[in-house]
Write a protein that holds these residues in place. Structure first.
Motif, PDB file in Angstrom:
ATOM      1  N   UNK A  79     -11.844  -8.567  -2.407  1.00 45.12           N
ATOM      2  CA  UNK A  79     -11.450  -7.412  -1.592  1.00 45.12           C
ATOM      3  C   UNK A  79     -10.077  -7.631  -0.972  1.00 45.12           C
ATOM      4  N   UNK A  80      -9.779  -8.857  -0.539  1.00 39.31           N
ATOM      5  CA  UNK A  80      -8.447  -9.102   0.030  1.00 39.31           C
ATOM      6  C   UNK A  80      -7.375  -9.031  -1.052  1.00 39.31           C
ATOM      7  N   UNK A  81      -7.708  -9.418  -2.279  1.00 38.80           N
ATOM      8  CA  UNK A  81      -6.751  -9.305  -3.377  1.00 38.80           C
ATOM      9  C   UNK A  81      -6.424  -7.829  -3.633  1.00 38.80           C
ATOM     10  N   UNK A  82      -7.443  -6.978  -3.558  1.00 37.27           N
ATOM     11  CA  UNK A  82      -7.210  -5.544  -3.749  1.00 37.27           C
ATOM     12  C   UNK A  82      -6.328  -4.969  -2.655  1.00 37.27           C
ATOM     13  N   UNK A  83      -6.587  -5.358  -1.412  1.00 37.54           N
ATOM     14  CA  UNK A  83      -5.775  -4.876  -0.291  1.00 37.54           C
ATOM     15  C   UNK A  83      -4.348  -5.371  -0.416  1.00 37.54           C
ATOM     16  N   UNK A  84      -4.183  -6.643  -0.784  1.00 34.67           N
ATOM     17  CA  UNK A  84      -2.845  -7.223  -0.910  1.00 34.67           C
ATOM     18  C   UNK A  84      -2.065  -6.578  -2.043  1.00 34.67           C
ATOM     19  N   UNK A  85      -2.725  -6.308  -3.152  1.00 38.58           N
ATOM     20  CA  UNK A  85      -2.003  -5.668  -4.258  1.00 38.58           C
ATOM     21  C   UNK A  85      -1.595  -4.249  -3.886  1.00 38.58           C
ATOM     22  N   UNK A  86      -2.437  -3.548  -3.137  1.00 41.30           N
ATOM     23  CA  UNK A  86      -2.060  -2.206  -2.671  1.00 41.30           C
ATOM     24  C   UNK A  86      -0.874  -2.266  -1.731  1.00 41.30           C
ATOM     25  N   UNK A  87      -0.852  -3.246  -0.860  1.00 48.64           N
ATOM     26  CA  UNK A  87       0.267  -3.405   0.073  1.00 48.64           C
ATOM     27  C   UNK A  87       1.550  -3.739  -0.681  1.00 48.64           C
ATOM     28  N   UNK A  88       1.432  -4.610  -1.660  1.00 48.33           N
ATOM     29  CA  UNK A  88       2.615  -4.970  -2.444  1.00 48.33           C
ATOM     30  C   UNK A  88       3.158  -3.767  -3.220  1.00 48.33           C
ATOM     31  N   UNK A  89       2.270  -2.924  -3.733  1.00 50.71           N
ATOM     32  CA  UNK A  89       2.727  -1.717  -4.439  1.00 50.71           C
ATOM     33  C   UNK A  89       3.488  -0.803  -3.494  1.00 50.71           C
ATOM     34  N   UNK A  90       2.980  -0.648  -2.289  1.00 48.46           N
ATOM     35  CA  UNK A  90       3.675   0.188  -1.299  1.00 48.46           C
ATOM     36  C   UNK A  90       5.007  -0.435  -0.916  1.00 48.46           C
ATOM     37  N   UNK A  91       5.049  -1.746  -0.780  1.00 44.34           N
ATOM     38  CA  UNK A  91       6.284  -2.427  -0.423  1.00 44.34           C
ATOM     39  C   UNK A  91       7.321  -2.267  -1.531  1.00 44.34           C
ATOM     40  N   UNK A  92       6.895  -2.329  -2.791  1.00 41.51           N
ATOM     41  CA  UNK A  92       7.819  -2.122  -3.908  1.00 41.51           C
ATOM     42  C   UNK A  92       8.394  -0.711  -3.883  1.00 41.51           C
ATOM     43  N   UNK A  93       7.544   0.263  -3.540  1.00 45.29           N
ATOM     44  CA  UNK A  93       8.043   1.648  -3.459  1.00 45.29           C
ATOM     45  C   UNK A  93       9.088   1.787  -2.355  1.00 45.29           C
ATOM     46  N   UNK A  94       8.879   1.117  -1.239  1.00 45.99           N
ATOM     47  CA  UNK A  94       9.828   1.187  -0.129  1.00 45.99           C
ATOM     48  C   UNK A  94      11.145   0.528  -0.515  1.00 45.99           C
ATOM     49  N   UNK A  95      11.064  -0.615  -1.211  1.00 41.18           N
ATOM     50  CA  UNK A  95      12.271  -1.341  -1.606  1.00 41.18           C
ATOM     51  C   UNK A  95      13.084  -0.541  -2.624  1.00 41.18           C
ATOM     52  N   UNK A  96      12.436   0.230  -3.474  1.00 44.44           N
ATOM     53  CA  UNK A  96      13.143   0.972  -4.524  1.00 44.44           C
ATOM     54  C   UNK A  96      14.072   2.030  -3.950  1.00 44.44           C
TER      55      UNK A  96
END
Length: 126
Positions: A79-96
């Motif tokens: 479950x923490x891996x799922x939350x972390x991957x979702x956060x990383x996806x959002x962070x990538x969108x912000x960085x783009x």
């Protein structure tokens, strides 16, 4: 001389009997002693078997509890891996986004400034 030979023969037979397991008492008395020794040995063995049975039961319970704990930990990690991957996806969108990149830089500067002020305040307090 004959008495000396009889003495030696008697001594030889006595030593032969001792080497064969000692001078034997009557067979019924010897049988009772053997039964008594067997009963004591059986009781001791039964006690050891019961102790090993309890010990193996305790080990089994401990292994089962550790397996349950590892299963729960695996579920939490998933479950923490799922939350972390979702956060990383959002962070990538912000960085783009270029404007978002400036915002991230500003946030990083504020966090760094906060940490520097925190360590300064802490060192002055000591």
């Amino acid at each position: 001389m004959k008495s000396r030979r009889d003495y030696r023969n008697g001594k030889t037979t006595l030593l032969d009997e001792i080497e064969e397991g000692g001078i034997r008492a009557s067979s019924s008395y010897s049988h009772e002693i053997d039964e008594h020794d067997n009963d004591r040995a059986l009781d001791g063995l039964q006690g050891r078997v019961n102790m090993l049975k309890r010990l193996s039961g305790d080990i089994h319970e401990e292994v089962e509890s550790h397996n349950r704990m590892l299963d729960h930990m695996g579920n939490y990690m998933d479950s923490s891996r799922g939350i972390l991957s979702g956060t990383m996806d959002k962070f990538k969108m912000v960085i783009e986004n270029k404007s978002s990149r400036k915002m991230c830089t500003l946030v990083a500067l504020f966090v760094g400034l906060f940490l520097v002020l925190y360590y300064l305040a802490r060192s002055l307090a000591l």
